[in-house]
Design an enzyme around this catalytic site. Structure first.
Site, PDB file in Angstrom:
ATOM      1  N   ASP A  46       0.822  -1.203   0.000  1.00  0.00           N
ATOM      2  CA  ASP A  46       0.000   0.000   0.000  1.00  0.00           C
ATOM      3  C   ASP A  46       0.863   1.262   0.000  1.00  0.00           C
ATOM      4  OD1 ASP A  46      -1.871   2.139   0.892  1.00  0.00           O
ATOM      5  OD2 ASP A  46      -3.246   0.447   1.149  1.00  0.00           O
ATOM      6  N   SER A  86      -7.345   4.590  -0.687  1.00  0.00           N
ATOM      7  CA  SER A  86      -7.146   3.139  -0.761  1.00  0.00           C
ATOM      8  C   SER A  86      -8.434   2.383  -1.038  1.00  0.00           C
ATOM      9  CB  SER A  86      -6.521   2.627   0.537  1.00  0.00           C
ATOM     10  OG  SER A  86      -5.177   3.030   0.641  1.00  0.00           O
ATOM     11  N   THR A 139      -8.126  -1.774   2.125  1.00  0.00           N
ATOM     12  CA  THR A 139      -7.643  -2.665   1.063  1.00  0.00           C
ATOM     13  C   THR A 139      -8.104  -4.099   1.226  1.00  0.00           C
ATOM     14  OG1 THR A 139      -5.758  -1.216   0.660  1.00  0.00           O
ATOM     15  CG2 THR A 139      -5.608  -3.458  -0.199  1.00  0.00           C
ATOM     16  N   GLU A 263      -1.476  -7.771   1.796  1.00  0.00           N
ATOM     17  CA  GLU A 263      -1.199  -6.338   1.792  1.00  0.00           C
ATOM     18  C   GLU A 263      -0.087  -5.976   2.769  1.00  0.00           C
ATOM     19  OE1 GLU A 263      -3.406  -2.010   2.310  1.00  0.00           O
ATOM     20  OE2 GLU A 263      -3.866  -3.619   3.728  1.00  0.00           O
ATOM     21  N   HIS A 311      -1.420   3.064  -4.938  1.00  0.00           N
ATOM     22  CA  HIS A 311      -1.208   4.486  -5.199  1.00  0.00           C
ATOM     23  C   HIS A 311       0.120   4.870  -4.571  1.00  0.00           C
ATOM     24  CE1 HIS A 311      -2.126   4.964  -0.956  1.00  0.00           C
ATOM     25  NE2 HIS A 311      -3.263   4.299  -1.159  1.00  0.00           N
ATOM     26  N   HIS A 401      -1.986  11.258  -0.393  1.00  0.00           N
ATOM     27  CA  HIS A 401      -1.587  10.466  -1.555  1.00  0.00           C
ATOM     28  C   HIS A 401      -1.258  11.395  -2.716  1.00  0.00           C
ATOM     29  CE1 HIS A 401      -4.332   6.974   0.005  1.00  0.00           C
ATOM     30  NE2 HIS A 401      -3.320   7.228   0.819  1.00  0.00           N
TER      31      HIS A 401
END
Length: 441
Positions: A46, A86, A139, A263, A311, A401
């Site tokens: 992530d 996310s 996620t 993740e 991202h 982000h």
């Protein structure tokens, strides 16, 4: 499986050595084989972008295993924003459909979307989710639940429980009855899981003792999120690599194959905090998990491994501060997160020099010491992280982000399906093609 999830969604709306034993793995070039893929291991670091990859290469001092798996790049925008969160990014990566920021596997109008995990389950495959966040965080949630707000973690737990064969991560609180408020029914989801044949584990020792013998596993290793890798040694929690191996050992007993999502949740959190050492250490932990997946895939020969960040977080740069320098390798000297170091300061922060010397091998200048001592209480950790980033020449442009494209990696049969510049919505569709299963919204 999707129908059961949908029904639950509608009703609920009103993880010895900490690292893997593997030392060196070279994934090799992508395969052009169109042989049927039995298993997919979908790995999401992530917040991870090309700048994280470059800084990690400097930090490690040699090429990371992901370098040999690079096949393309991936676009990350959501339905309503060039800069995704996310939940929306994960929804696209799980369902093949873009949605608005904050929404979990539903359309912008709130209609549930089938996920690639649910399609794999409907095709007879075993399924699993592994994360270092709460297992109900955005996620992992997008692969097995459908809610209009990512904050509805109790509702997400209701939809994940007893539907997915392996769940490993944090978030125990979301599986327990709520004393008051909220939308969760008064159900003890852990007790229900045990009644339904799940092995429930809470510590690293308990997880490793399973040794692949359980058919279904619920592992909740923290009340909330699990610890950052830098701080995990003071806990009883398993590493991401250990959880990944345990999940594979359990799921691979299914003759029809499996789908597993793993993740590396806290690379993103480190980016938000501008904690470069935390970011690199959790990237290292994620790489160890990738090695576990690759070792299985190389022996199995019917497993596709796909890796992509959802991202970029923080707008990390390689070098910065108006100098031609990059020193991410010095982050090896940092042995705690900025949050932990801040917690070790006296009330007057008079021991700042001692704390930074002990945990970061940094001798603070008078100016740096003053910055720590005069920072607002809620910014002390951030100032510590900023000082360490400056020393390592790791730059940052945001605490949120950014919208840059991210690297895409793959190994195994049909890995060539992921070559080139893809949209995040392409990934689940191509996984379904590789597994030869039905998957169409």
């Amino acid at each position: 499986m999707f129908k059961r999830f949908l029904a639950t969604a509608l009703c609920s709306a009103v993880v010895v050595s900490g690292f893997s034993h593997i030392q060196k793995v070279d994934a090799g070039p992508p395969s052009h084989s169109n042989a049927k893929v039995d298993n997919v291991i979908y790995m999401i670091p992530d917040g991870y972008s090309a700048s994280y990859a470059t800084n990690y290469r400097i930090y490690k001092g040699e090429d990371p295993v992901l370098d040999s798996m690079l096949v393309g790049m991936m676009k990350t925008n959501s339905a309503d924003n060039w800069v995704t969160d996310s939940a929306a990014a994960g929804t696209a990566m799980a369902t093949g459909v873009k949605t608005n920021n904050g929404m979990v596997s539903v359309t912008p109008d709130g209609e549930p979307l089938e996920t690639i995990l649910q399609a794999a389950g409907d095709a007879g495959k075993s399924t699993g989710l592994v994360a270092t966040s709460t297992i109900t965080h955005a996620t992992p949630a997008v692969f097995g639940s459908h809610v209009e707000s990512r904050g509805s973690e109790a509702d997400i737990a209701l939809q994940l429980a007893n539907e997915i064969d392996v769940l490993l991560g944090g978030g125990k609180a979301n599986f327990l009855p709520k004393s008051e408020g909220g939308n969760q029914e008064e159900r003890h989801l852990i007790d229900e899981a045990i009644e339904n044949g799940y092995q429930f584990v809470e510590t690293r020792e308990e997880l490793l003792a399973l040794n692949g013998q359980a058919d279904k596993v619920l592992g909740l290793f923290a009340t909330g999120a699990m610890a950052p890798e830098l701080d995990r040694d003071v806990t009883e929690e398993p590493s991401l690599a250990e959880m990944t191996k345990a999940a594979i050992d359990t799921l691979s007993k299914e003759k029809d194959g499996f789908f597993l999502m793993v993740e590396g949740s806290q690379i993103d959190w480190a980016g938000h905090a501008h904690d470069a050492a935390w970011a690199m250490k959790d990237t290292e932990a994620f790489e160890e998990a990738v090695k576990e997946a690759l070792e299985f895939a190389k022996n199995d020969r019917k497993t596709l491994v796909v890796v992509a960040g959802d991202h970029d977080t923080g707008g990390m740069s390689v070098g910065g501060y108006d100098e031609y320098l990059a020193k991410a390798d010095i982050l090896h000297d940092v042995t705690a997160t900025g949050n932990y170091m801040a917690s070790e300061l006296h009330a007057d922060r008079s021991n700042a020099k001692d704390v930074l010397s002990t945990y970061a091998n940094i001798e603070l200048t008078a100016e740096e010491e003053e910055r720590i001592q005069t920072a607002p209480a809620n910014q002390v950790a951030f100032v510590i992280n900023t000082i360490i980033s400056e020393r390592a020449y790791v730059g940052w442009s945001s605490t949120a982000h950014t919208g840059v494209d991210v690297p895409l990696y793959a190994h195994g049969p049909s890995s060539d399906l992921f070559n080139g510049l893809l949209d995040n919505t392409d990934l689940p569709q191509r996984m379904a093609e590789a597994m030869k299963i039905d998957f169409a919204q």
